[in-house]
Scaffold this motif. Structure first.
Motif, PDB file in Angstrom:
ATOM      1  N   LEU A 155     -18.930  92.197  15.920  1.00 33.05           N
ATOM      2  CA  LEU A 155     -17.622  92.492  15.341  1.00 33.05           C
ATOM      3  C   LEU A 155     -16.601  91.456  15.772  1.00 33.05           C
ATOM      4  N   MET A 191     -23.588  95.101  18.823  1.00 34.53           N
ATOM      5  CA  MET A 191     -22.817  95.290  17.587  1.00 34.53           C
ATOM      6  C   MET A 191     -21.338  94.967  17.792  1.00 34.53           C
ATOM      7  N   PHE A 192     -20.804  95.347  18.983  1.00 36.45           N
ATOM      8  CA  PHE A 192     -19.399  95.011  19.254  1.00 36.45           C
ATOM      9  C   PHE A 192     -19.204  93.504  19.286  1.00 36.45           C
ATOM     10  N   LEU A 249     -12.912  98.554  10.490  1.00 36.50           N
ATOM     11  CA  LEU A 249     -12.678  97.233   9.907  1.00 36.50           C
ATOM     12  C   LEU A 249     -13.768  96.931   8.885  1.00 36.50           C
ATOM     13  N   LEU A 294     -17.167  88.124  14.072  1.00 34.28           N
ATOM     14  CA  LEU A 294     -16.734  88.173  12.677  1.00 34.28           C
ATOM     15  C   LEU A 294     -15.221  88.177  12.570  1.00 34.28           C
ATOM     16  N   ALA A 295     -14.579  88.955  13.455  1.00 34.23           N
ATOM     17  CA  ALA A 295     -13.123  89.032  13.415  1.00 34.23           C
ATOM     18  C   ALA A 295     -12.509  87.669  13.700  1.00 34.23           C
ATOM     19  N   TYR A 322      -8.527  96.022   7.929  1.00 27.39           N
ATOM     20  CA  TYR A 322      -8.463  96.848   9.140  1.00 27.39           C
ATOM     21  C   TYR A 322      -7.766  98.135   8.771  1.00 27.39           C
ATOM     22  N   TRP A 357     -15.415  93.931   5.884  1.00 32.37           N
ATOM     23  CA  TRP A 357     -15.498  92.621   5.213  1.00 32.37           C
ATOM     24  C   TRP A 357     -16.180  92.818   3.868  1.00 32.37           C
ATOM     25  N   ASN A 411     -10.888  91.003   3.825  1.00 31.04           N
ATOM     26  CA  ASN A 411     -11.087  91.379   5.216  1.00 31.04           C
ATOM     27  C   ASN A 411     -10.016  92.416   5.546  1.00 31.04           C
ATOM     28  N   MET A 439     -19.451 106.388  15.832  1.00 31.11           N
ATOM     29  CA  MET A 439     -19.232 105.088  15.216  1.00 31.11           C
ATOM     30  C   MET A 439     -20.202 104.948  14.066  1.00 31.11           C
TER      31      MET A 439
END
Lengths: 1040, 500
Positions: free
Chosen positions: B5, B1-2, A533, B8-9, A581, A535, A579, A467
């Motif tokens: 995310l 961190m997840f 994803l 933010l999403a 994905y 931003w 934004n 990641m």
């Protein structure tokens, strides 16, 4: 660690092996700076000054690759590490298929690509040191058209990848630096954040061209994506590199000729005499003054017989041959866990025109470190400070470049008393100041500070699963400081000096997180996937303040309070955000069949509430035919790959808020300022017709490509055919003006580009001492507008500047960039006197023999817009480069030719340079003007302009702009290692080069690769451009 | 961190919302009395389009002079200007387009004010009514130009959006357009505006004066409403004359002096001030690079024909160098030795302070206004209308005409027949109101043109321009062509005016 693949259980802890060795060339000379990399762990090292390296591996069977530019990459097992390895690299014979190229959100071996990606490495960039990346890319990659449109430092470049996709939106590619997407710039002078990146910091550039490779940036990739990887630290001890070049610009090839003093005087005398013919009434009234008498009143310019005292070559007077220099220092170091680098640059470019310069200071720090086995972090931070003086500013007005042509040759630069001699001093002249005066007293200083930084973390979540998180920011702060001196006629004389300060700050950040997964399933299946994803947000704020009427030129911009007439300040702000994905899967079967599927969903704040998000999918397949049994043993075909892709990408580069209906304090750029009782009242009126249905512009692109290597890849060919169709064009569509509004931003219309790219690299000769390689590339692109606004009405005034008339047209069935004008048939002859008299287009006066004759397309005896048609196009039919590289022992010789054909130039300088006389100097071509003895000419009879003349955008102004340019001739010498080592250096190379050393063209102006306008389709449109110099350069590269 | 995310999403909807920090939303803005003032200010600001640029070396002003035959150009660079001068213009002509676009933009902003201002509460009702009156005056002013230039034109009375019913309007009849003009001006008369307004706003006097001009035009071509409208015109003009407050300036110099703006003879003007928006006519009207001003650019875009200049009666002060409407000599550099120009140039709008005068260097800061309605125009409107309404000129009509002549130091007229009196008024209109954008509309409403050589009036159609007799007015020239671009963008805008 060794892990049982079926259970995931660690079955054995094993000590790492340390492998050492030396990398040498064919002559057993050590190669410093060669790369060593483990295919399995990704660990890497670089050879030191004596070619030695050390790298740690997990086991003896681990494959190591050894790379050095210009040499064939070698892959072999690490071995036990008991004895040092000797790695002998062979000179590369052409393209290296094992090169790793950067793609969006990852890397691939070139041989595993399914898309069309062009690549340039730092060594190539070094062959032609340039102030900006765009200049450095020129001619390097098929399908990428870079126009260097000006001789000014920095070059005012314009870059297009595979043609045009947009009319009102941007046609600029997307730049991504180390994973940070740069905002598409729309700052003053159409500059882009990439212009402030020091090209010396770049390790490699990849240009993504087809939908498959772009799609991961789907939303904003329709114009192509340029990925930049900057230089990193070294894992193998400290290294210092120092590169410097020194150059001098000189007057370039193909300079235009103007009338000299005596020729001008003869022309003016004739202009006076002919006024009797062309304006008999005015002549009878005594409106015209005999210039011979006028000159006798000017003893400081003419002797008592009226002969000129001076004959000034204004071009020569306006130029300088001033030394420019560029210094680049790289300090790198590190070990197998951590690397760092510090890069410093100082550039001081002095342009050909006096007082034009570009100075840049930049510094960058980069660090990468494996802090734990499972996490790697790093980042970079760079700062650039650039200052330029743009002396060619003010196209259309009496600016310095125009006055080089139009200043009277009988004027000195300064009179004996030290005051400037200007056209304004000559009675009856159009006025203006001489170019040296303007170059001295006019300042247009751009001060740009750019901070670009990113930090990332890479976490190993499980075997093959990573990641990565990236946080990046780009802050561009730009000051524009303009001052025009009190004595500059036609610029600031009436205002008694004008000063403008403009400050603009563009702040951008990006935050992205994505997972990558690499897995080999059994022998035949390899999967590589990305899912993430993103931003992004941009904030722009700017303000302008200006003033007029200064009592002295002393303050320049530093004291606006001294302006006798302060002008109201303005400020502006805007925000937009994205934004997204995205995901991609690469699947390889048997190392022969490659598949890629990509999708990105993007949301932009710029669009209407119901259309903020859009999905951009793509797919690609490739077949490595040369891996098949029937070709594997072929002596001829060493590589054959066929690939095909299709996908949809988008563009969103319009100004924000176009979906909103607005009222405001201005309309366009005109403020609503009411004057009531001699006081300013700020009005609020109509501003924008909103369109809540605004959505993304979409480009569907198909691409078929072939990569062919012959004779052990001594000949490499890459060819691509593409078709791009853009729909839902973001168009500022004209609306009925009865609404009060001009346009509505709409998704309407479509256009297509189809083209061919072809590149061939051949290794003509590769001997012990001598080698010769050739590369040739050609790109062809055809653009056509398929549909437009409702009713497919023609569009004027978009993409091309207005001049004496509209200069461009956007019409269905035609390409963008079409020039619009009248057809000049020549001049009316004596025998056509009666026919000519039926026309009135000479300021209401009857046309006479010697006047310009136009094609009266509809035969109505009127010459107006109904007689105009498409008369040319600024886009080339084809373009490319032809490069030959010779090496003999330690010498290298590089010859780089650039060519373009089928492009027209609309030289609007013809208007004032040739169509009119008697009020300013003209091109020497007017010596071929119409006379009763010389009736077969395009150039109208000379007459005082007040006697009535004719000037229109017409076919005489259009010229064939095809050219071949000697882009670069370079001779380099690398000192033998032994000599270098005596100086305690690991590498020492010196070179000398000459750039733009010849130009073969039929074009009459300075340079057909030109544009003085920033409009989208104004390529080839010029009104007095900054002349392009021939540049002589001396440089050196040192490593220790 | 997840976790970050996910947060933010979840917030992404708001992340993509937008609001322009530099502009306003029409639905929420108009709430305070200041917003009403801002709305009308935008409409005043838009009147300046007449001085707006029209390509190289030209401003929109020139369109109405080029086609009269009384003016020409010394710069051949602007083909749109050349084509007007040669009567070979079509609907692509930039100046034609600019007039259409400028006038409809004026209308859009007056419509916006008329729509939004009534909803502003609380607000002083007197002021609110005045602002609506000013907006109606300006809307009428714009439509009066439009209908005279183009004939049947779309009648837009509401602010437009892309979904408006009349976003792609048809042409309304000339009659309907005049009905709106009369209604708007009548409303403006009753809006509680002061009789005159030295700040440059529309006034009651201005509304009446403009209405008098409107009635006079309606009486003639193309509506031909005849005597009844001549009567309306003379009555309305008489209201302006009788109620006082306006008068002829003593000298012609006051017509272009910053000290006499918006008062005396100037009933309504387009406002200029160098520090905000300078008068754009100075360089445009100066002789082409003759160095007679402080300006470094002198264009000669619009200059008088010598024939028209010569048509003034001997001794007419208006033709006197630098005293009347013309100059044939000026100071070198604007302030030096007198220089003979051997040709006439327009002095009517000459800003002496900006250009300079003997011994005084020009400041290149042009402050003076450009006139729209002058008291002299009202006097001549009265004289012409009364003569036609009543069959013969009365004393007041003679007084009106002779006031103009007396100022010009030429003999007063008396005892003329109705026709002779009318022609005398026309002649005076030509000589008094030249280069003010008036002559052309007189030619169109009368279908007459002035022959400088014979000093008589002849039919519009067939009139030859004195500077080039191959340029001949035709029927089609009575209207300008609809802009070609407008017809392209609005398929309902048909047909094109005849002859184009």
């Amino acid at each position: 660690m060794i892990i049982d693949k079926s259970t995931g259980i660690i079955i054995q802890q094993q000590q790492q092996l340390t492998i050492t060795g030396i990398v040498v060339d064919e002559k057993s000379q050590p190669i410093p700076g060669a790369g060593v990399k483990s295919m399995k762990t990704g660990k890497s090292a670089v050879t030191d000054a004596s070619g030695r390296f050390t790298i740690e591996v997990d086991n003896a069977t681990e494959q190591l690759t050894f790379t050095y530019i210009g040499y064939t990459t070698l892959t072999r097992a690490a071995g036990s590490g008991n004895a040092p390895l000797t790695i002998r690299l062979a000179l590369a014979s052409g393209v290296d298929l094992d090169d790793v190229v950067v793609i969006g959100y990852g890397t691939r071996r070139k041989s595993d690509l399914t898309g069309s990606v062009g690549s340039v490495k730092q060594e190539q960039l070094q062959e032609r040191p340039a102030a900006s990346l765009n200049q450095a890319l020129s001619g390097r990659i098929a399908g990428v058209q870079v126009n260097t449109n000006s001789g000014r430092p920095g070059g005012q470049t314009n870059i297009r990848i595979r043609g045009f996709s947009s009319i009102n939106s941007s046609n600029n590619p997307l730049y991504v630096v180390d994973g940070v997407i740069l905002p598409v710039g729309s700052q003053v002078q159409n500059s882009n954040p990439i212009d402030y990146l020091n090209p010396g910091d770049i390790a490699s550039v990849e240009v993504l061209k087809d939908a498959s490779s772009i799609a991961i940036y789907g939303a904003r990739g329709a114009n192509g994506v340029i990925l930049i990887t900057t230089k990193k630290g070294t894992s193998q001890g400290g290294r210092i590199t120092y590169d410097a070049d020194f150059s001098v610009p000189t007057i370039g090839p193909n300079r235009v000729k103007m009338l000299n003093a005596q020729e001008y005087i003869n022309t003016e005398n004739l202009a006076y005499a002919n006024a009797q013919t062309y304006d008999p009434a005015g002549w009878a009234e005594g409106k015209y003054v005999d210039p011979r008498i006028k000159r006798l009143t000017l003893p400081n310019l003419f002797d008592s017989s009226g002969n000129p005292l001076y004959d000034t070559d204004w071009f020569k007077e306006s130029t300088q041959n001033k030394l420019s220099q560029n210094h680049q220092l790289g300090l790198t170091g590190g070990n197998s866990e951590s690397t760092y680098g510090i890069f410093l640059n100082y550039r001081d470019d002095n342009g050909l025109l006096k007082n034009s310069y570009l100075k840049r200071y930049s510094g960058r720090f980069v660090m990468d470190t494996q802090i734990k086995k499972w996490i790697k972090v790093g980042g970079s931070l760079s700062y650039t400070n650039q200052e330029e003086n743009l002396v060619d500013i003010g196209t259309g007005g009496l600016n310095a470049v125009r006055m080089i042509t139009e200043s009277f040759p009988f004027l000195p630069v300064k009179y004996a008393d030290g005051t400037w001699a200007d056209n304004q001093n000559y009675p009856g002249a159009e006025g203006g100041s001489n170019p040296v005066h303007i170059l001295t007293d006019r300042k247009y200083i751009l001060q740009t500070q750019n901070v670009l930084g990113n930090v990332y973390s890479n976490i190993k979540l499980a075997p093959g699963l990573d990641m990565r998180s990236v946080l990046g920011a780009n802050i561009v702060t730009r000051g524009r400081n303009e001052y025009n001196g009190r004595s500059l006629y036609g610029i600031a004389f009436d205002q008694k000096g004008t000063a403008t300060i403009d400050n603009n700050r563009e702040t951008y950040w990006l935050f992205e997180n994505y997972f990558t997964y690499d897995k080999k399933v059994a022998e035949d299946h390899t999967i590589n996937a990305v899912l993430g994803l993103s931003w992004q947000k941009t904030n722009i704020f700017g303000f302008t303040a200006s003033g007029e009427n200064f009592s002295t030129d002393y303050f320049q911009n530093a004291n606006l309070g001294a302006a006798g007439k302060p002008l109201p300040g303005t400020s502006r702000g805007s925000d937009f955000s994205l934004n997204s994905y995205f995901g991609r899967i690469n699947y390889t079967f048997k190392e022969k069949y490659l598949f890629t599927a990509t999708a990105r969903a993007d949301g932009s704040s710029k669009f209407g509430d119901n259309h903020k998000f859009s999905l951009f999918p793509s797919g690609a397949v490739a077949w490595k035919a040369s891996e098949e049994d029937f070709l594997k043993e072929s002596k001829t075909v060493s590589n054959l790959k066929v690939r095909a892709s299709y996908g949809v990408t988008g563009v969103s580069e319009i100004d924000p808020y176009k979906s909103l209906p607005l009222v405001g304090t201005q309309f366009g750029t005109t403020p609503y300022n009411a004057i009531i009782g001699d006081v300013r009242y700020i009005g609020v009126g109509i501003n924008r017709l909103g369109n809540p249905n605004l959505k993304w512009e979409r480009t569907a692109q198909s691409d078929i490509g072939v990569e062919l290597g012959l004779f052990q890849n001594r000949i490499n060919i890459e060819a691509d055919l593409y078709y791009r169709k853009t729909t839902d064009l973001l168009l500022d569509a004209a609306v009925p003006r009865s609404s009060g509004y001009e346009v509505i931003t709409k998704n309407i219309g479509s256009l297509e580009n189809k083209g061919l790219e072809f590149a061939i690299t051949t290794n003509n000769f590769a001997g012990k001492d001598f080698s010769w390689t050739t590369t040739f590339n050609i790109s062809m692109n055809k653009n056509k507008i398929l549909s437009l606004n409702e009713g497919n009405a023609d569009i004027f005034g978009v993409g091309n500047p207005g001049f004496t008339n509209e200069t461009g047209i956007i019409r269905v069935g035609e390409p963008v960039g079409s020039f619009w004008g009248l057809t000049r048939l020549g001049t009316w002859s004596e025998s056509e006197r009666a026919e000519a008299a039926k026309y009135t287009y000479r300021g209401g006066k009857p046309l006479l023999p010697g006047d310009i004759k136009y094609l009266d397309a509809n035969g109505d005896y009127q010459i107006n817009d109904a007689d105009r048609s498409i008369i040319g196009n600024g886009s080339p039919k084809g373009w490319g480069a032809f490069t030959n590289n010779f090496k003999y022992k330690n010498f290298e010789l590089l010859l780089e030719l650039q060519y373009s054909y089928g492009n027209d130039v609309l030289d609007m300088s013809t208007h004032s340079g040739e169509d009119r006389q008697g009020i300013a100097n003209s091109y020497a071509t007017v010596l071929n003007a119409w006379t009763p003895q010389n009736q077969n000419t395009d150039i109208a009879a000379i007459r005082d302009t007040r006697a009535g003349y004719v000037t229109n955008v017409d076919t005489r102004w259009i010229q064939d702009g095809s050219f071949i340019r000697g882009k670069n001739l370079l001779l380099g010498y690398t000192f033998p290692t032994a000599v270098a080592e005596k100086m305690k250096l690991s590498r020492l190379r010196i070179y000398t080069s000459v750039q733009n050393f010849f130009l073969a063209t039929k074009y009459r102006g300075n340079d057909p690769e030109v544009s003085t306008y920033s409009n989208a389709f104004a390529q080839g449109q010029t009104f007095f451009d900054y002349p392009k110099p021939t540049t002589y350069m001396l440089g050196l590269n040192i490593s220790l | 961190m997840f976790a970050a995310l996910i947060i933010l999403a979840g917030g992404c909807k708001k992340f993509l919302d937008e609001q322009d920090p530099s502009n306003l939303t029409p639905d929420t803005y108009y709430t305070l009395p200041e917003h009403a003032e801002a709305a009308i200010a935008a409409a005043y600001s838009d009147t300046r389009f007449i001085g707006g640029g029209a390509g190289i070396f030209a401003i929109n002003y020139s369109m109405l002079e080029m086609v009269t035959g009384t003016a020409k150009t010394e710069t051949g660079q602007n083909s749109d200007l050349n084509n007007l001068l040669g009567l070979s213009y079509n609907g692509d002509n930039l100046l034609v387009r600019n007039w259409w676009n400028g006038l409809y933009k004026e209308i859009a902003n007056t419509n916006l004010a008329l729509e939004k201002v009534p909803g502003i509460n609380p607000m002083d009702e007197t002021r609110k009514k005045q602002i609506l009156g000013e907006a109606k005056f300006l809307r009428a002013w714009a439509y009066f130009y439009l209908v005279r230039l183009f004939g049947d034109v779309p009648l837009i009375t509401k602010p437009q959006s892309a979904t408006s019913e009349d976003f792609r309007p048809k042409r309304s009849s000339t009659e309907e357009v005049y009905n709106l003009i009369v209604a708007d001006l009548t409303a403006a008369e009753e809006a509680g505006l002061p009789w005159s307004d030295a700040s440059g706003r529309a006034s009651k006097g201005a509304a009446k004066a403009l209405l008098a001009k409107v009635y006079l035009t309606m009486a003639g071509q193309p509506l031909n409403k005849g005597a009844a409208y001549y009567k309306l015109a003379s009555d309305k003009a008489l209201e302006v004359i009788r109620d006082g407050g306006f008068s002829l300036f003593q000298t012609y110099g006051e017509l272009h002096s910053p000290g006499s703006e918006n008062k005396g003879e100037h009933i309504f003007q387009i406002q200029y001030l160098a520090t905000i928006a300078g008068n754009p006519m100075q360089q445009i009207l100066l002789p082409n690079f003759k160095d007679v001003s402080a300006y470094s650019d002198e264009i000669g875009s619009t200059v008088p024909t010598n024939q028209f200049y010569q048509s003034y009666e001997p001794g007419d002060l208006r033709a006197k160098d630098r005293e009347g409407f013309f100059y044939t000599s000026y100071y070198t550099g604007g302030n030096g030795a007198l220089k003979q120009l051997n040709a006439p140039y327009i002095f009517k709008f000459f800003d002496v302070a900006a250009n300079g005068t003997l011994g005084v260097k020009g400041n290149t800061q042009p402050d003076i206004n450009y006139p729209q309605i002058r008291y002299a125009d009202v006097l001549l409107t009265y004289a012409e209308a009364q003569n036609r309404a009543d069959g013969t000129a009365n004393t007041q009509a003679y007084d009106a005409l002779n006031a103009i002549r007396r100022r010009a130091q030429i003999a007063p007229l008396a005892g003329l027949s109705q026709t002779a009196f009318e022609e005398a008024v026309w002649r005076e209109r030509w000589h008094e109101l030249c280069y003010e954008g008036i002559t052309w509309f007189d030619m169109v409403r009368l279908r007459k043109a002035y022959n400088e050589t014979t000093n008589t009036f002849e039919n519009f159609t067939g009139h030859k321009f004195p500077d080039n007799p191959s340029i001949v007015l035709a029927d089609k020239n009575l209207l300008f062509p609809l802009p070609t671009a407008e017809m392209r963008n609005n398929p309902n805008l048909t047909p094109q005016n005849p002859g184009y």
